[in-house]
Write a protein that holds these residues in place. Structure first.
Motif, short mmCIF file in Angstrom:
data_model
loop_
_atom_site.label_atom_id
_atom_site.label_comp_id
_atom_site.label_asym_id
_atom_site.label_seq_id
_atom_site.Cartn_x
_atom_site.Cartn_y
_atom_site.Cartn_z
N ALA A 182 4.30 22.60 59.17
CA ALA A 182 4.49 23.43 60.31
C ALA A 182 5.18 22.24 60.95
N ALA A 236 7.11 32.44 60.86
CA ALA A 236 8.23 32.17 60.89
C ALA A 236 8.73 30.89 61.24
N ASP A 237 7.96 29.96 61.80
CA ASP A 237 8.53 28.70 62.26
C ASP A 237 7.89 27.72 61.15
N CYS A 238 7.39 28.04 60.13
CA CYS A 238 6.84 27.16 59.06
C CYS A 238 7.49 27.32 57.83
N ILE A 290 8.55 19.57 68.69
CA ILE A 290 7.80 19.30 67.57
C ILE A 290 7.97 20.20 66.10
N GLY A 291 9.42 20.83 66.63
CA GLY A 291 10.15 21.63 65.33
C GLY A 291 9.64 22.98 65.10
N LEU A 292 8.70 23.61 66.00
CA LEU A 292 8.35 24.83 65.96
C LEU A 292 8.97 25.89 66.89
N LYS A 293 8.54 27.07 66.91
CA LYS A 293 9.14 28.23 67.57
C LYS A 293 8.30 29.04 68.44
N TYR A 294 7.15 29.27 67.91
CA TYR A 294 6.54 30.68 68.14
C TYR A 294 5.13 30.19 68.80
#
Lengths: 462, 462
Positions: free
Chosen positions: A214, A359-361, B283-287
């Motif tokens: 994640a 979707a973001d992992c 932190i590399g995430l989106k949602y």
């Protein structure tokens, strides 16, 4: 007196000598996992080659990158099936030595309170005692009749207890020499002390490791809790969704190729008197897990499974750490049954896992080689002959059993040499293989020799 | 010119001296976690006590089992609230030293390309710079007016960066001396470089570790797979069942006491221009995860959570091992909001977990102490006064924020001394606290001093 009766009479008369030879082999400390016993492993191989050759099976010690193989042949183109007998001469380590009542490499006969006579030594059951049942049967046959009733080859390896690293290269390099009509494998057991058994099916396996990622780093669960994806929860949802409320595996197409046993088989199994209570009670459990509405033995032998052998993510130390880890892992294995295709199972599993990834992992996989389940054709002539031989010796129908785990050699023989295996052995559950005070019942040894003589005799018949 | 204007003018005129004093404190290597710096910690405490006393706040160094506390008072029974100002003089270690551009204990002023002036040193932002904003404000007030406008006590600790082991005993032993009407805590930050902030709510927490046990030993997944319970699957089902498809936590009664923010608060938060994309993008995430239909800031500040900080069971090494483990573990923490009762949450969680345990398995729990969420009353007079002071200084409304994590001292003040805390600080997100090249904006320092002067002035008003 028929030929087989003469051979059996000779076996009975020669039992003390048979035992004496077994004891010679048991005294050799052929522990394959410990380099300190390398020379003893070769000594055991040489002892066996000499013994086989002396009885008329032309045998040689064959070097490998590890411990040597012993290969022997006695063949003259007889009409019956050409069989390859497989066993292993290496044994498990003996520690903890202090738990042995006597020296593990000083074999002895002991008599239990109920009168049962047992052979106590490391390797008595796994596998030197079992292996010698066949050697002694062959010896008696040749001594009595001047020959064996069918063509026989022998393969003894010395690395079974250490993962058989030399086996694949050896089978590949000697494929023509070792490919026979049928393998006889004696690394299995009886159903109980009075009931012989033939294992007719082995579950297959396919495995996959899942790594869910994640955030780009571990997060503080105070700052990001509830907002950022937590891979522990994703992995848990993958695991939890694999079974439905009835214990069935939910992957689409998972049960394609899984076969319900014929009624005659399940009826036979019903009569075996298998006790799920005892089976589970031994390990502190009570209730069969798995699909509802199935016989206990089906769960163990014929039904496919999905198990998580390991999972981890985040903090495992003492106390607490308020972390949301960057990644989490799980190792899955599926036991396969019937004609399930390992590749299709893996594809279905991966598609399922991907459907669970936000979707973001991301998810990565590490494949473990798969192998399909194995089973003998119920109509195979050799099976009926094996059953007839065992019934004649033990006075009871042989239990046709499954095995939940795999015996790698059986899959190797099938896939590398296109050879089915007849799995017959005389071990018992209380033999304590791999443990202190390993034993093999004298009755297993004696009637094991007689059983193999009968099997050879039956296999020679039209 | 009003009194406060005179005080502010003096602050401006004295800024170079204020900086010089801050530099003296920053040069002291008061690293609390490293015993090699024990004497330097005491030196920092003594420096502070002397400094306070010199400006008219009667202060002493008070020994503890660890590093000493500094306690000071200037009180004469003034009508306004008696406040306790809290800060800490210890700093984080400086390694990796090679990543610092200059000596971390040789403070300097640097000018960034955009013209921003920064104070670079270990402790400049955390917490010596922040702490000195208050000291310098008090100094100016006393110098200009001969007194402080309200009664003031001060508590500086030297173990904040090492878990504050001496704090509970010290608060207990000095409860009467330290219990005031209101605490002022400056260990927090601004909303952004132009917008001051007051933290008005902190999530609480309760934790539990779950240990699920099935068989009495690790099992071979070939022999027992599909038949025996696998604790990995049980733990996974516990985790997976904690949230529903809308991200809500499923424990009965879990949301009892959770409060929806008044519309004026959520409207204010909407105007803060918080970017979930930036927050998660870092932190590399989106949602945003969490309950559907909630504002991003609610997820972080006001909604309760359930997170698994660690889980493990079975084999974690390279390759595969066909094991069904005897037990599996998971560590859970729940962030609490509103009036959620930690004990009730734990009870509900344990009842839920027990409902997931098969009849032949067991579960053990290891509790982690819980603490409820904290929040200031929106109608609290001191809050309005703090807002007024900050608006006057910065020309913008102070953001009233929540904090997802806990600041232990705030809970301790509330529960041990029955004292609310006004959380005002001038740190910025890019201050690199705990990292190399820690800095504190000169503007934060200067306007921080001015802000505290205004807060003291406001609090003195009727």
């Amino acid at each position: 007196m028929s030929t087989i009766e003469k051979v059996l009479t000779r076996i009975d008369a020669d039992l003390d000598n048979s035992l004496s030879r077994l004891f010679d082999l048991l005294k050799i400390k052929s522990i394959s996992t410990d380099p300190a016993y390398k020379d003893e492993c070769r000594t055991a191989a040489e002892w066996l080659a000499k013994e086989l050759t002396s009885i008329g099976i032309d045998a040689t010690v064959r070097s490998t990158a590890g411990h040597p193989m012993v290969v022997g042949h006695r063949k003259s183109g007889k009409p019956g099936p050409h069989v390859l007998f497989y066993g292993h001469y290496d044994v498990q380590p003996v520690d903890p030595l202090e738990l042995w009542d006597t020296d593990p490499f000083e074999p002895r006969i002991a008599t239990r309170e109920d009168g049962t006579k047992i052979i106590v030594a490391r390797g008595s059951a796994d596998d030197k005692g079992q292996l010698m049942t066949f050697v002694e049967a062959a010896r008696a046959f040749i001594a009595e009749t001047g020959d064996l009733p069918i063509d026989v080859s022998v393969l003894f390896e010395g690395e079974e207890e250490s993962g058989s690293p030399s086996l694949h290269p050896f089978l590949t390099a000697n494929k023509d020499e070792l490919s026979c009509d049928l393998a006889l494998v004696c690394d299995t057991g009886m159903w109980d002390a009075d009931t012989p058994a033939i294992s007719i099916m082995l579950r297959g396996m396919v495995g996959d490791e899942v790594i869910v990622k994640a955030a780009s780093r571990d997060l503080h669960s105070g700052h990001y809790g509830g907002a950022a994806q937590n891979p522990n929860h994703i992995v848990a949802s993958i695991i939890a969704g694999l079974h439905d409320e009835n214990g069935r595996i939910t992957l689409p197409g998972f049960y394609d190729g899984v076969i319900d046993m014929p009624e005659e088989v399940t009826a036979m199994w019903d009569k075996l008197g298998f006790s799920a209570e005892d089976f589970l009670g031994d390990i502190g459990l009570k209730y069969m897990r798995g699909e509802k509405g199935r016989q206990a033995l089906e769960h163990i032998w014929t039904r496919p499974t999905a198990e998580v052998n390991g999972m981890w993510g985040g903090y495992q130390g003492a106390g607490s750490k308020t972390v949301i880890p960057a990644e989490a892992h799980a190792k899955f294995t599926f036991r396969l049954a019937g004609d399930q295709d390992p590749d299709k199972i893996r594809d279905a599993f991966r598609a399922y896992v991907k459907s669970k990834i936000p979707a973001d992992c991301t998810v990565d996989f590490i494949a473990k080689d798969g192998s399909p389940a194995l089973r003998l054709d119920f109509d195979m002539p050799a099976l009926a002959k094996g059953q007839a031989a065992l019934k004649a010796e033990w006075g009871k129908d042989a239990a046709l059993t499954g095995m939940g785990g795999s015996i790698p050699i059986v899959g190797d023989f099938k896939r590398m040499l296109d050879m089915d295996s007849l799995l017959i052995g005389f071990g018992l559950e209380d033999d304590q293989i791999h443990s202190p005070n390993e034993k093999y019942n004298l009755k297993s040894f004696h009637k094991g020799i007689r059983s193999w003589a009968r099997v050879l005799d039956e296999l020679a018949k039209d």
